[in-house]
Write an enzyme that holds these catalytic residues in place. Sequence first.
Site, PDB file in Angstrom:
ATOM      1  N   ASP A   1     105.449 -29.395  -8.797  1.00 39.49           N
ATOM      2  CA  ASP A   1     104.760 -28.387  -9.355  1.00 39.49           C
ATOM      3  C   ASP A   1     105.197 -27.438 -10.406  1.00 39.49           C
ATOM      4  O   ASP A   1     106.282 -27.928 -10.302  1.00 39.49           O
ATOM      5  CB  ASP A   1     103.762 -28.016  -8.471  1.00 39.49           C
ATOM      6  CG  ASP A   1     102.986 -26.270  -9.072  1.00 39.49           C
ATOM      7  OD1 ASP A   1     102.344 -26.495  -9.691  1.00 39.49           O
ATOM      8  OD2 ASP A   1     102.912 -25.411  -8.087  1.00 39.49           O
TER       9      ASP A   1
ATOM     10  N   LYS B   1      92.760 -24.186 -15.202  1.00 36.21           N
ATOM     11  CA  LYS B   1      92.062 -22.842 -15.090  1.00 36.21           C
ATOM     12  C   LYS B   1      90.826 -21.907 -15.374  1.00 36.21           C
ATOM     13  O   LYS B   1      90.501 -21.399 -14.540  1.00 36.21           O
ATOM     14  CB  LYS B   1      93.661 -21.552 -16.137  1.00 36.21           C
ATOM     15  CG  LYS B   1      94.934 -22.280 -15.907  1.00 36.21           C
ATOM     16  CD  LYS B   1      94.949 -21.923 -13.774  1.00 36.21           C
ATOM     17  CE  LYS B   1      96.283 -21.767 -13.439  1.00 36.21           C
ATOM     18  NZ  LYS B   1      96.861 -21.614 -12.380  1.00 36.21           N
TER      19      LYS B   1
END
Length: 271
Positions: free
Chosen positions: A12, A54
């Site tokens: 990540d 998001k």
Amino acid sequence: MQDSPVQAVIFDWAGTIVDFGSFAPTSIFVEAFKSGFNFDINLAEAREPMGLGKWQHIEAVGKLPSVNQRWHQQFGHAMTSEEIDHIYATFMPLQKAKVADHAEPILNAIDVVNDLKDKGIKIGSCSGYPREVMDILIPAAAKYGYHPDYVVATDDLPQGGRPAAFMALKNAIELGVTNVSTCIKVDDAAPGIDEGHNAGMWTVGLLLSGNEAGLTYEEYQAADAETLSVAREKARLKLQKSTPHYLIDTIADLPEVIADIETRLLAGERP
């Protein structure tokens, strides 16, 4: 170059390799809700669904009982897709303006990554950030010496992002991995650990450098053992629900995990 049974490690970004505490996205979520609708959320609420794309993150924040109740009080209805679109549209320019300020590597991340490369291990990466944010973050991180072999953004694939396996599997394909059981997914948030499991990979959760502990680098440096223990357990409660194969404090502890997984792979074990 040493020959490792591990073919690839997929990292990540925020809270794992860069941006100690994963503050770039969380503070911007608070700002976007305020700017978009004059609606207040706190950092804990902003952090809750971290790891998702998001747009999906904003949707998940809106569904939190505390946020949903206040949204109903302020607007008389549950958050709509159009309202999520508006917050997302507000979020994007704010995030793009700030993300390069949070590109500094966490602890000795660059050394850890380069040591993996020296062993012939490919470095993949994926993020909950969309491509237009990654296009700013990637060169900013490169200035610090971070050069992953491949990057997948959350909106790159039509199939979607976390917690599904798609981004991790795209990395495996592009990196030429022949067996996903020789891959390791490293993440500071539950959706990214779930992603690794769903892709058939080993999974490593990070307790202190990322979203769940929510410590700044300065707080981490200044913390006594008790403070770190409290932060560690707070993160463990959240991450262990995703049952990662390993839970460690930060990327600095990863080399020991790699060595253990190498031993297990050579013994015929699989994730």
